[in-house]
Design an enzyme around this catalytic site. Structure first.
Site, mmCIF file in Angstrom:
data_model
loop_
_atom_site.group_PDB
_atom_site.id
_atom_site.type_symbol
_atom_site.label_atom_id
_atom_site.label_comp_id
_atom_site.label_asym_id
_atom_site.label_seq_id
_atom_site.Cartn_x
_atom_site.Cartn_y
_atom_site.Cartn_z
ATOM 1 N N GLU A 177 -3.607 7.676 -3.839
ATOM 2 C CA GLU A 177 -3.589 6.418 -3.085
ATOM 3 C C GLU A 177 -3.489 5.250 -4.048
ATOM 4 O O GLU A 177 -4.324 5.104 -4.937
ATOM 5 C CB GLU A 177 -4.867 6.304 -2.241
ATOM 6 C CG GLU A 177 -4.902 5.084 -1.347
ATOM 7 C CD GLU A 177 -6.203 4.994 -0.551
ATOM 8 O OE1 GLU A 177 -6.158 4.615 0.621
ATOM 9 O OE2 GLU A 177 -7.262 5.322 -1.134
ATOM 10 N N TYR B 284 0.857 -1.198 0.000
ATOM 11 C CA TYR B 284 0.000 0.000 0.000
ATOM 12 C C TYR B 284 0.883 1.235 0.000
ATOM 13 O O TYR B 284 1.894 1.296 0.713
ATOM 14 C CB TYR B 284 -0.893 0.009 1.242
ATOM 15 C CG TYR B 284 -1.677 1.292 1.422
ATOM 16 C CD1 TYR B 284 -2.958 1.421 0.907
ATOM 17 C CD2 TYR B 284 -1.126 2.377 2.097
ATOM 18 C CE1 TYR B 284 -3.681 2.605 1.057
ATOM 19 C CE2 TYR B 284 -1.836 3.562 2.261
ATOM 20 C CZ TYR B 284 -3.106 3.668 1.732
ATOM 21 O OH TYR B 284 -3.808 4.835 1.888
#
Length: 431
Positions: free
Chosen positions: A241, A153
């Site tokens: 993101e 991530y």
């Protein structure tokens, strides 16, 4: 006490009203949403990334089945993924009104891509995040399918606590970062970026190492991190993101899926980006509200809620629900409000045929209650309001506001507090 169904529905719908606080106590970071949501399709975000040298899957976009077939052949890939392009999540588990199940399909046969696209394009895709009738699919993305050997991530965002951008990463990708932060906070890593200096090589390499990239992949991941930061600055993003930020068995670091949030205050210098705004799936009432810097969330009840602040809006929805009523919406005025905004807000509320009563609940901190009162009386007269109206005002200039309402001669019911207001508006409908 757990939030009621009313406030939970409000939270799910409140896409534009407030900042999104991510539970990263270790980092004390804040994810900030733009003032009005800029809606980009997946392929548009991928194109922005691609143009900045970020590694993404090869892809084409098609709006006909024949074009989808041609795109699949042009890819010349071992495996192809076909994705319906709508703004709602949950596409993979969605269902089309054509009978096709799933808005995301994998195949090795280009001919199958054309057949599937024929059952997607022009049909409504229904997911957990769409209206009951679904959303019509107008475009599909035909992309090269890549195997993912490991998922991580990565996000770049503006953080008020740090007075600038930060990079947040975790070796555990493919899942909600909030879950990782709660269960394994030691697996959350953060790099504070000097806005004037940018991402240093040592910072990018350290983040890549913390994400678990080794050998040549560490340098490759660090390069992608720097390119993502360049994109972040280039498009005036508030957040980029990437989840997953992954590696393939062939030794590639690829941004498989990304979400980009933009600063709407930079629209004047990001005209090309904002021109891509896809408002075809937006609620017309929400769009009209946005023109007046109002935040509107539609619900299923019959009591309109007119408030300032998302927290107060959710409390108002909850207490109406507690007294046996059902909110039809909430409409958030925000801070520096003008009389014209109050008038336009009433126009939106009264245009909803479901609305049988209106509750105004204002706490005047920044907001001047007298401005609200003048706006209410003007709207009542000019719109010839025909439904019961209950008003609760507190805060700045409240006595003047109460005087304006009481001397107006209009059938406005005043309330002493929120509980009193909810009781009165619910009973007004039951009469």
């Amino acid at each position: 006490m757990a939030a009621s169904m009313a406030s939970q529905a409000a939270v799910r719908g409140l896409r534009t009203a407030t900042s999104k606080h991510v539970l990263l106590d270790k980092l004390k970071c804040t994810w900030t949403n733009p003032r009005r949501w800029l809606n980009l399709q997946e392929y548009q975000s991928k194109k922005l990334m691609q143009d900045s040298g970020v590694a993404v899957q090869r892809f084409f976009v098609a709006d006909t089945a024949s074009d989808a077939l041609k795109a699949a052949k042009r890819l010349d890939a071992k495996e192809i993924v076909l994705k319906a392009q709508i703004l709602a999540g949950g596409r993979g588990k969605g269902v089309f009104d054509s009978g096709l199940k799933g808005g995301v399909h994998l195949t090795k046969d280009p001919a199958v891509v054309g057949e599937l696209a024929n059952k997607m394009l022009g049909f409504n895709l229904i997911t957990k995040q769409t209206p009951k009738e679904g959303v019509k699919v107008k475009t599909v993305m035909v992309a090269e399918a890549l195997d993912i050997s490991r998922e991580t991530y990565l996000a770049i965002l503006m953080d008020r606590a740090c007075n600038g951008p930060v990079i947040v990463g975790s070796p555990q990708g493919g899942m909600d970062i909030e879950e990782v932060a709660a269960s394994n906070p030691e697996l959350i890593f953060k790099e504070v970026i000097d806005i004037f200096e940018g991402v240093r090589d040592d910072q990018a390499l350290r983040m890549a190492a913390n994400l678990g990239f080794k050998g040549p992949l560490q340098r490759q991941a660090a390069d992608q991190i720097k390119r993502l930061y360049d994109l972040f600055l280039k498009v005036d993003a508030t957040q980029v993101e990437v989840n997953p930020f992954g590696e393939t068995p062939e030794g590639q670091v690829v941004c498989f899926d990304a979400k980009i949030n933009f600063d709407d205050n930079a629209e004047f210098r990001q005209k090309a980006v904002f021109a891509m705004d896809d408002m075809s799936e937006s609620d017309p009432t929400e769009m009209e509200a946005a023109k007046w810097d109002l935040k509107y969330v539609g619900m299923d009840g019959n009591i309109a809620c007119f408030v300032n602040g998302a927290g107060l809006a959710m409390a108002t929805c909850d207490i109406i629900d507690l007294h046996g009523g059902k909110p039809a919406n909430f409409l958030d005025l925000g801070g520096g409000v003008k009389e014209r905004q109050v008038y336009e807000a009433f126009k939106l509320l009264t245009a909803d045929p479901k609305v049988e009563a209106i509750l105004v609940n204002i706490f005047g901190g920044i907001v001047n209650c007298a401005i609200i009162a003048n706006g209410i009386t003007k709207a009542c007269r000019e719109l010839e309001l025909k439904v019961p109206l209950v008003v609760r005002l507190e805060g700045t200039n409240v006595q003047e506001a109460k005087r304006i309402l009481s001397e107006s001669g209009l059938p406005i019911t005043s309330a002493d507090d929120l509980d009193d207001a909810a009781k009165k508006v619910v009973s007004a409908i039951k009469k």
